[in-house]
Design a protein around this motif. Structure first.
Motif, PDB file in Angstrom:
ATOM      1  N   VAL A  12       0.837  -1.200   0.000  1.00 28.97           N
ATOM      2  CA  VAL A  12       0.000   0.000   0.000  1.00 28.97           C
ATOM      3  C   VAL A  12       0.873   1.251   0.000  1.00 28.97           C
ATOM      4  N   ARG A  13       0.236   2.392  -0.221  1.00 30.59           N
ATOM      5  CA  ARG A  13       0.951   3.676  -0.188  1.00 30.59           C
ATOM      6  C   ARG A  13       1.496   3.935   1.211  1.00 30.59           C
ATOM      7  N   SER A  14       2.569   4.724   1.279  1.00 30.04           N
ATOM      8  CA  SER A  14       3.212   5.038   2.557  1.00 30.04           C
ATOM      9  C   SER A  14       2.235   5.700   3.521  1.00 30.04           C
ATOM     10  N   ASN A  15       2.336   5.331   4.761  1.00 27.70           N
ATOM     11  CA  ASN A  15       1.561   5.898   5.874  1.00 27.70           C
ATOM     12  C   ASN A  15       0.057   5.705   5.738  1.00 27.70           C
ATOM     13  N   THR A  16      -0.373   4.713   4.989  1.00 33.71           N
ATOM     14  CA  THR A  16      -1.813   4.442   4.857  1.00 33.71           C
ATOM     15  C   THR A  16      -2.184   3.061   5.396  1.00 33.71           C
ATOM     16  N   GLU A  17      -1.253   2.410   6.083  1.00 32.64           N
ATOM     17  CA  GLU A  17      -1.481   1.036   6.529  1.00 32.64           C
ATOM     18  C   GLU A  17      -2.753   0.897   7.366  1.00 32.64           C
ATOM     19  N   HIS A  18      -2.944   1.768   8.345  1.00 32.68           N
ATOM     20  CA  HIS A  18      -4.117   1.646   9.224  1.00 32.68           C
ATOM     21  C   HIS A  18      -5.411   1.966   8.471  1.00 32.68           C
ATOM     22  N   ARG A  19      -5.364   2.959   7.604  1.00 31.38           N
ATOM     23  CA  ARG A  19      -6.552   3.318   6.827  1.00 31.38           C
ATOM     24  C   ARG A  19      -6.952   2.180   5.889  1.00 31.38           C
ATOM     25  N   VAL A  20      -5.968   1.569   5.231  1.00 34.11           N
ATOM     26  CA  VAL A  20      -6.255   0.451   4.327  1.00 34.11           C
ATOM     27  C   VAL A  20      -6.794  -0.741   5.112  1.00 34.11           C
ATOM     28  N   VAL A  65       6.732  -2.498  11.244  1.00 37.87           N
ATOM     29  CA  VAL A  65       7.943  -3.262  10.944  1.00 37.87           C
ATOM     30  C   VAL A  65       8.194  -3.244   9.445  1.00 37.87           C
ATOM     31  N   PHE A  66       7.136  -3.477   8.683  1.00 36.02           N
ATOM     32  CA  PHE A  66       7.218  -3.484   7.230  1.00 36.02           C
ATOM     33  C   PHE A  66       6.396  -2.299   6.720  1.00 36.02           C
ATOM     34  N   SER A  67       7.059  -1.206   6.434  1.00 33.04           N
ATOM     35  CA  SER A  67       6.339  -0.052   5.890  1.00 33.04           C
ATOM     36  C   SER A  67       5.663  -0.461   4.592  1.00 33.04           C
ATOM     37  N   ASN A  68       4.485   0.025   4.386  1.00 32.40           N
ATOM     38  CA  ASN A  68       3.720  -0.191   3.157  1.00 32.40           C
ATOM     39  C   ASN A  68       3.085  -1.587   3.059  1.00 32.40           C
ATOM     40  N   TYR A  69       3.135  -2.405   4.091  1.00 34.83           N
ATOM     41  CA  TYR A  69       2.536  -3.738   4.021  1.00 34.83           C
ATOM     42  C   TYR A  69       1.332  -3.821   4.958  1.00 34.83           C
ATOM     43  N   VAL A  70       0.259  -4.401   4.462  1.00 28.52           N
ATOM     44  CA  VAL A  70      -0.904  -4.723   5.285  1.00 28.52           C
ATOM     45  C   VAL A  70      -1.139  -6.221   5.144  1.00 28.52           C
ATOM     46  N   ILE A  88     -12.825  -5.146  -4.654  1.00 27.56           N
ATOM     47  CA  ILE A  88     -12.774  -4.009  -3.722  1.00 27.56           C
ATOM     48  C   ILE A  88     -11.548  -3.133  -3.924  1.00 27.56           C
ATOM     49  N   SER A  89     -10.469  -3.678  -4.508  1.00 30.19           N
ATOM     50  CA  SER A  89      -9.236  -2.897  -4.625  1.00 30.19           C
ATOM     51  C   SER A  89      -9.365  -1.744  -5.611  1.00 30.19           C
ATOM     52  N   TYR A  90     -10.294  -1.837  -6.557  1.00 27.69           N
ATOM     53  CA  TYR A  90     -10.474  -0.759  -7.531  1.00 27.69           C
ATOM     54  C   TYR A  90     -10.990   0.518  -6.888  1.00 27.69           C
ATOM     55  N   ASN A  91     -11.628   0.400  -5.742  1.00 24.27           N
ATOM     56  CA  ASN A  91     -12.207   1.570  -5.082  1.00 24.27           C
ATOM     57  C   ASN A  91     -11.245   2.242  -4.109  1.00 24.27           C
ATOM     58  N   SER A  92     -10.021   1.767  -4.032  1.00 21.06           N
ATOM     59  CA  SER A  92      -9.055   2.348  -3.104  1.00 21.06           C
ATOM     60  C   SER A  92      -7.798   2.778  -3.855  1.00 21.06           C
ATOM     61  N   ALA A  93      -7.477   4.054  -3.761  1.00 15.83           N
ATOM     62  CA  ALA A  93      -6.257   4.561  -4.394  1.00 15.83           C
ATOM     63  C   ALA A  93      -5.030   4.227  -3.550  1.00 15.83           C
ATOM     64  N   ASP A  94      -5.238   3.774  -2.314  1.00 19.45           N
ATOM     65  CA  ASP A  94      -4.121   3.476  -1.419  1.00 19.45           C
ATOM     66  C   ASP A  94      -3.546   2.079  -1.618  1.00 19.45           C
ATOM     67  N   ILE A  95      -4.320   1.157  -2.159  1.00 22.95           N
ATOM     68  CA  ILE A  95      -3.839  -0.207  -2.389  1.00 22.95           C
ATOM     69  C   ILE A  95      -3.097  -0.240  -3.719  1.00 22.95           C
ATOM     70  N   ILE A  96      -1.828  -0.611  -3.672  1.00 22.49           N
ATOM     71  CA  ILE A  96      -1.026  -0.665  -4.890  1.00 22.49           C
ATOM     72  C   ILE A  96      -1.137  -2.032  -5.550  1.00 22.49           C
ATOM     73  N   ARG A  97      -0.908  -3.099  -4.763  1.00 23.96           N
ATOM     74  CA  ARG A  97      -1.045  -4.439  -5.336  1.00 23.96           C
ATOM     75  C   ARG A  97      -1.073  -5.492  -4.234  1.00 23.96           C
ATOM     76  N   LEU A  98      -1.456  -6.683  -4.641  1.00 23.92           N
ATOM     77  CA  LEU A  98      -1.425  -7.870  -3.806  1.00 23.92           C
ATOM     78  C   LEU A  98      -0.089  -8.557  -4.077  1.00 23.92           C
ATOM     79  N   LEU A  99       0.689  -8.830  -3.026  1.00 21.89           N
ATOM     80  CA  LEU A  99       2.008  -9.424  -3.228  1.00 21.89           C
ATOM     81  C   LEU A  99       1.890 -10.888  -3.629  1.00 21.89           C
ATOM     82  N   THR A 100       2.785 -11.313  -4.513  1.00 18.67           N
ATOM     83  CA  THR A 100       2.812 -12.694  -4.989  1.00 18.67           C
ATOM     84  C   THR A 100       4.250 -13.202  -4.992  1.00 18.67           C
ATOM     85  N   TYR A 101       4.383 -14.497  -5.149  1.00 17.60           N
ATOM     86  CA  TYR A 101       5.695 -15.123  -5.294  1.00 17.60           C
ATOM     87  C   TYR A 101       6.089 -15.113  -6.757  1.00 17.60           C
TER      88      TYR A 101
END
Length: 186
Positions: A12-20, A65-70, A88-101
């Motif tokens: 997620v975007r910086s400093n938006t972890e709690h909001r996301v 501990v991990f900035s930008n991770y939710v 739901i992710s399309y409605n949030s400008a704060d979510i950048i992506r879902l992490l994958t391997y």
């Protein structure tokens, strides 16, 4: 959480972890899915030297501990999670992506990585400060989250009252700071 359960990780975007985290909880709840879900940002106690903090007798503050991770803990299988998440992710400008391997497309954190994080954080979602002493060339931890993990410590900064440890997350080595109070050197 009911077994089986998985951890999914959002970038997620910086400093938006709690909001996301609040947004994702509410969005999944509104979908009315029959699964349990908890969102959180892993935090760590960090030593903070400030007169204001000393007056309150609380020299430690909480920081991500991990900035930008939710993190999302759920018993929702991967296929259902992907469908619900992408809607739901399309409605949030704060979510950048879902992490994958990487190219594999696996989105759930591997069991060994999840178990290591659960052990380290002791299911409290906050990495508590540790206390120890130095005996010769080795560190002995007497209390806190690092008890029994002395071999994981890569560097100690006695001035900042912290230690650096390395953990694996999505096939990458992450270095994290852990509050460590060295009370003596023998």
């Amino acid at each position: 959480m009911k077994d089986p359960y998985w951890w999914y990780v959002l970038y997620v975007r910086s400093n938006t972890e709690h909001r996301v985290a609040k947004y994702v909880n509410l969005a999944f709840k509104n979908k009315g899915l029959p699964y349990e879900l908890e969102t959180f940002s892993l935090e760590s106690e960090q030593y903070f030297n400030s007169k204001k903090i000393k007056d309150l007798d609380k020299p430690y503050i909480r920081r991500p501990v991990f900035s930008n991770y939710v993190f999302i803990e759920t018993n929702m299988p991967t296929k259902e999670f992907k469908e619900a998440f992408f809607s739901i992710s399309y409605n949030s400008a704060d979510i950048i992506r879902l992490l994958t391997y990487g190219e594999s497309g696996i989105i759930a954190l591997r069991d060994e990585e999840r178990i290591r994080l659960e052990y380290l954080f002791r299911s409290k979602r906050c990495l508590e400060h540790s206390v120890g002493y130095i005996e010769g060339d080795r560190v002995v931890i007497t209390g806190g989250a690092l008890v029994g993990m002395e071999g994981s410590i890569k560097k100690i900064n006695r001035h900042h009252r912290s230690a650096q440890i390395e953990i694996n997350l999505f096939n990458e080595t992450q270095t994290i700071d852990v509050a460590l109070e060295i009370v003596s050197k023998i």
